[in-house]
Design a protein around this motif. Structure first.
Motif, PDB file in Angstrom:
ATOM      1  N   MET A 167      -5.034  -1.469  -7.656  1.00 40.92           N
ATOM      2  CA  MET A 167      -4.048  -2.231  -8.426  1.00 40.92           C
ATOM      3  C   MET A 167      -3.076  -1.274  -9.122  1.00 40.92           C
ATOM      4  SD  MET A 167      -6.516  -5.123 -10.121  1.00 40.92           S
ATOM      5  CE  MET A 167      -5.866  -6.767  -9.854  1.00 40.92           C
ATOM      6  N   VAL A 168      -3.621  -0.245  -9.752  1.00 37.31           N
ATOM      7  CA  VAL A 168      -2.789   0.720 -10.479  1.00 37.31           C
ATOM      8  C   VAL A 168      -1.887   1.487  -9.520  1.00 37.31           C
ATOM      9  CG1 VAL A 168      -2.847   2.808 -11.906  1.00 37.31           C
ATOM     10  CG2 VAL A 168      -4.434   0.933 -12.393  1.00 37.31           C
ATOM     11  N   VAL A 169      -2.448   1.975  -8.425  1.00 33.40           N
ATOM     12  CA  VAL A 169      -1.662   2.734  -7.455  1.00 33.40           C
ATOM     13  C   VAL A 169      -0.594   1.838  -6.825  1.00 33.40           C
ATOM     14  CG1 VAL A 169      -1.736   3.961  -5.230  1.00 33.40           C
ATOM     15  CG2 VAL A 169      -3.446   4.439  -7.001  1.00 33.40           C
ATOM     16  N   GLY A 170      -0.962   0.618  -6.492  1.00 34.74           N
ATOM     17  CA  GLY A 170       0.003  -0.305  -5.904  1.00 34.74           C
ATOM     18  C   GLY A 170       1.180  -0.556  -6.819  1.00 34.74           C
ATOM     19  N   ARG A 171       0.884  -0.756  -8.100  1.00 33.96           N
ATOM     20  CA  ARG A 171       1.980  -0.973  -9.044  1.00 33.96           C
ATOM     21  C   ARG A 171       2.775   0.310  -9.242  1.00 33.96           C
ATOM     22  NH1 ARG A 171       1.212  -2.933 -15.107  1.00 33.96           N
ATOM     23  NH2 ARG A 171       0.710  -4.937 -14.170  1.00 33.96           N
ATOM     24  N   GLY A 172       2.084   1.410  -9.428  1.00 35.72           N
ATOM     25  CA  GLY A 172       2.772   2.678  -9.670  1.00 35.72           C
ATOM     26  C   GLY A 172       3.618   3.139  -8.498  1.00 35.72           C
ATOM     27  N   ALA A 173       3.128   2.906  -7.298  1.00 33.35           N
ATOM     28  CA  ALA A 173       3.864   3.305  -6.097  1.00 33.35           C
ATOM     29  C   ALA A 173       4.894   2.255  -5.682  1.00 33.35           C
ATOM     30  CB  ALA A 173       2.890   3.538  -4.942  1.00 33.35           C
ATOM     31  N   ARG A 174       4.893   1.155  -6.413  1.00 34.16           N
ATOM     32  CA  ARG A 174       5.797   0.035  -6.130  1.00 34.16           C
ATOM     33  C   ARG A 174       5.676  -0.421  -4.679  1.00 34.16           C
ATOM     34  NH1 ARG A 174       8.516  -0.686 -10.728  1.00 34.16           N
ATOM     35  NH2 ARG A 174       9.127   1.115 -11.947  1.00 34.16           N
ATOM     36  N   GLY A 175       4.417  -0.630  -4.281  1.00 29.51           N
ATOM     37  CA  GLY A 175       4.234  -1.166  -2.943  1.00 29.51           C
ATOM     38  C   GLY A 175       3.037  -0.628  -2.203  1.00 29.51           C
ATOM     39  N   GLY A 176       2.102   0.003  -2.889  1.00 25.75           N
ATOM     40  CA  GLY A 176       0.904   0.474  -2.202  1.00 25.75           C
ATOM     41  C   GLY A 176       0.182  -0.682  -1.546  1.00 25.75           C
ATOM     42  N   SER A 177      -0.869  -0.412  -0.872  1.00 22.21           N
ATOM     43  CA  SER A 177      -1.595  -1.425  -0.112  1.00 22.21           C
ATOM     44  C   SER A 177      -2.162  -2.538  -0.980  1.00 22.21           C
ATOM     45  CB  SER A 177      -2.729  -0.770   0.670  1.00 22.21           C
ATOM     46  OG  SER A 177      -2.200   0.150   1.595  1.00 22.21           O
ATOM     47  N   GLY A 178      -2.489  -2.243  -2.202  1.00 20.10           N
ATOM     48  CA  GLY A 178      -3.069  -3.249  -3.081  1.00 20.10           C
ATOM     49  C   GLY A 178      -4.547  -3.440  -2.816  1.00 20.10           C
ATOM     50  N   PRO A 179      -5.202  -4.222  -3.677  1.00 21.99           N
ATOM     51  CA  PRO A 179      -6.656  -4.340  -3.590  1.00 21.99           C
ATOM     52  C   PRO A 179      -7.155  -5.053  -2.332  1.00 21.99           C
ATOM     53  CG  PRO A 179      -5.795  -5.797  -5.294  1.00 21.99           C
ATOM     54  CD  PRO A 179      -4.664  -4.934  -4.833  1.00 21.99           C
ATOM     55  N   ALA A 180      -6.407  -5.984  -1.773  1.00 21.67           N
ATOM     56  CA  ALA A 180      -6.887  -6.702  -0.583  1.00 21.67           C
ATOM     57  C   ALA A 180      -7.087  -5.736   0.586  1.00 21.67           C
ATOM     58  CB  ALA A 180      -5.922  -7.815  -0.201  1.00 21.67           C
ATOM     59  N   ALA A 181      -6.060  -4.960   0.885  1.00 22.48           N
ATOM     60  CA  ALA A 181      -6.141  -4.039   2.020  1.00 22.48           C
ATOM     61  C   ALA A 181      -7.128  -2.907   1.773  1.00 22.48           C
ATOM     62  CB  ALA A 181      -4.754  -3.474   2.324  1.00 22.48           C
ATOM     63  N   VAL A 182      -7.114  -2.370   0.569  1.00 23.80           N
ATOM     64  CA  VAL A 182      -7.996  -1.243   0.259  1.00 23.80           C
ATOM     65  C   VAL A 182      -9.458  -1.693   0.243  1.00 23.80           C
ATOM     66  CG1 VAL A 182      -8.567   0.460  -1.513  1.00 23.80           C
ATOM     67  CG2 VAL A 182      -6.183   0.031  -0.933  1.00 23.80           C
ATOM     68  N   GLY A 183      -9.704  -2.871  -0.335  1.00 18.98           N
ATOM     69  CA  GLY A 183     -11.070  -3.401  -0.341  1.00 18.98           C
ATOM     70  C   GLY A 183     -11.577  -3.680   1.059  1.00 18.98           C
ATOM     71  N   LYS A 184     -10.718  -4.240   1.910  1.00 13.91           N
ATOM     72  CA  LYS A 184     -11.088  -4.511   3.301  1.00 13.91           C
ATOM     73  C   LYS A 184     -11.434  -3.213   4.025  1.00 13.91           C
ATOM     74  CE  LYS A 184      -9.351  -6.604   7.546  1.00 13.91           C
ATOM     75  NZ  LYS A 184      -8.246  -7.296   8.201  1.00 13.91           N
ATOM     76  N   THR A 185     -10.635  -2.169   3.792  1.00 14.24           N
ATOM     77  CA  THR A 185     -10.884  -0.872   4.433  1.00 14.24           C
ATOM     78  C   THR A 185     -12.210  -0.290   3.973  1.00 14.24           C
ATOM     79  OG1 THR A 185      -8.514  -0.430   4.618  1.00 14.24           O
ATOM     80  CG2 THR A 185      -9.991   1.474   4.720  1.00 14.24           C
ATOM     81  N   LEU A 186     -12.460  -0.349   2.675  1.00  8.29           N
ATOM     82  CA  LEU A 186     -13.708   0.209   2.144  1.00  8.29           C
ATOM     83  C   LEU A 186     -14.908  -0.543   2.701  1.00  8.29           C
ATOM     84  CD1 LEU A 186     -15.258   2.117   0.249  1.00  8.29           C
ATOM     85  CD2 LEU A 186     -15.000   0.390  -1.527  1.00  8.29           C
ATOM     86  N   LEU A 187     -14.880  -1.864   2.636  1.00  7.81           N
ATOM     87  CA  LEU A 187     -16.021  -2.642   3.134  1.00  7.81           C
ATOM     88  C   LEU A 187     -16.187  -2.446   4.644  1.00  7.81           C
ATOM     89  CD1 LEU A 187     -15.750  -5.971   1.111  1.00  7.81           C
ATOM     90  CD2 LEU A 187     -17.366  -4.078   0.774  1.00  7.81           C
ATOM     91  N   GLY A 188     -15.081  -2.344   5.365  1.00  5.76           N
ATOM     92  CA  GLY A 188     -15.160  -2.095   6.809  1.00  5.76           C
ATOM     93  C   GLY A 188     -15.844  -0.775   7.120  1.00  5.76           C
ATOM     94  N   GLY A 189     -15.595   0.231   6.293  1.00  7.49           N
ATOM     95  CA  GLY A 189     -16.222   1.535   6.505  1.00  7.49           C
ATOM     96  C   GLY A 189     -17.696   1.553   6.142  1.00  7.49           C
ATOM     97  N   LEU A 190     -18.139   0.603   5.330  1.00  5.99           N
ATOM     98  CA  LEU A 190     -19.539   0.548   4.919  1.00  5.99           C
ATOM     99  C   LEU A 190     -20.361  -0.389   5.798  1.00  5.99           C
ATOM    100  CD1 LEU A 190     -19.081   0.284   1.049  1.00  5.99           C
ATOM    101  CD2 LEU A 190     -19.771   2.307   2.348  1.00  5.99           C
ATOM    102  N   ALA A 191     -19.680  -1.287   6.509  1.00  2.54           N
ATOM    103  CA  ALA A 191     -20.382  -2.312   7.294  1.00  2.54           C
ATOM    104  C   ALA A 191     -20.931  -1.731   8.586  1.00  2.54           C
ATOM    105  CB  ALA A 191     -19.431  -3.465   7.602  1.00  2.54           C
ATOM    106  N   ALA A 192     -21.982  -2.364   9.045  1.00  2.00           N
ATOM    107  CA  ALA A 192     -22.646  -1.915  10.277  1.00  2.00           C
ATOM    108  C   ALA A 192     -21.797  -2.207  11.493  1.00  2.00           C
ATOM    109  CB  ALA A 192     -23.984  -2.628  10.416  1.00  2.00           C
TER     110      ALA A 192
END
Length: 192
Positions: A167-192
């Motif tokens: 959230m902070v990076v997305g706001r600070g960068a004025r367009g980062g991936s935001g929590p939806a994309a970053v959360g999906k990436t993280l969970l995808g990397g942890l999933a079997a």
């Protein structure tokens, strides 16, 4: 204790919450709230004696809403990975509102400068989330959906920190991936 407010007090809290999510604790005043609600500053003081009282009540209300949302996730989704994905959506929904940050995340960044009652309310929010996430990750590990050997508590801290940071990076960068994309990436990397 459930924070319940009606009428003017609820409008004051709603406006103050949005202001904190955009500007932080130090970035708003009772004057700002009064102007946006359309009342005079003494009317704000009638409902909340001090800024600390208002923000502590806000953090408590926010935590209670999150607790209800987590309970709803648990009821609606038996699948552990689906629960974690639904958790990510809580942050994505907040961020989708004009790049608002999590109220307690914003306040947490200012924790050392907050009045003690506000800091304690913020700490309660984070503890609630970490306990819930650790349980969800334990379930996901036991089901084989998450294969990471990291402790569930470490995974909980990783996901919560990732979402708040996105959230902070997305706001600070004025367009980062935001929590939806970053959360999906993280969970995808942890999933079997």
């Amino acid at each position: 204790m459930m924070v319940t407010t009606e009428g003017t007090a609820a409008r004051i809290m709603d406006v103050a919450e949005a202001l904190i999510q955009q500007r932080g604790y130090g970035g708003f005043s009772f004057d700002d709230v009064a102007q946006q609600v359309g009342i005079r500053k003494p009317s704000v003081h009638h409902h909340f004696r001090t800024k600390s009282d208002l923000v502590a009540a806000l953090a408590q209300r926010y935590t209670e809403r999150f607790e209800s949302a987590l309970a709803a996730i648990d009821i609606a989704r038996r699948d552990p990975l689906a629960r974690l994905k639904a958790y990510v959506r809580l942050f994505a929904t907040t961020y989708a509102q004009d790049s608002r940050l999590c109220l307690c995340g914003m306040l947490g960044a200012e924790a050392d400068a907050l009045p003690e009652d506000v800091a304690a309310a913020v700490a309660t929010f984070f503890e609630l989330n970490l306990v819930w996430l650790a349980a969800a990750f334990r379930d996901a590990q036991h089901s084989g959906q998450v294969t990471s050997a990291l402790r569930a508590q470490a995974l909980a801290e990783l996901l919560l920190s990732t979402l708040e940071g996105a959230m902070v990076v997305g706001r600070g960068a004025r367009g980062g991936s935001g929590p939806a994309a970053v959360g999906k990436t993280l969970l995808g990397g942890l999933a079997a």
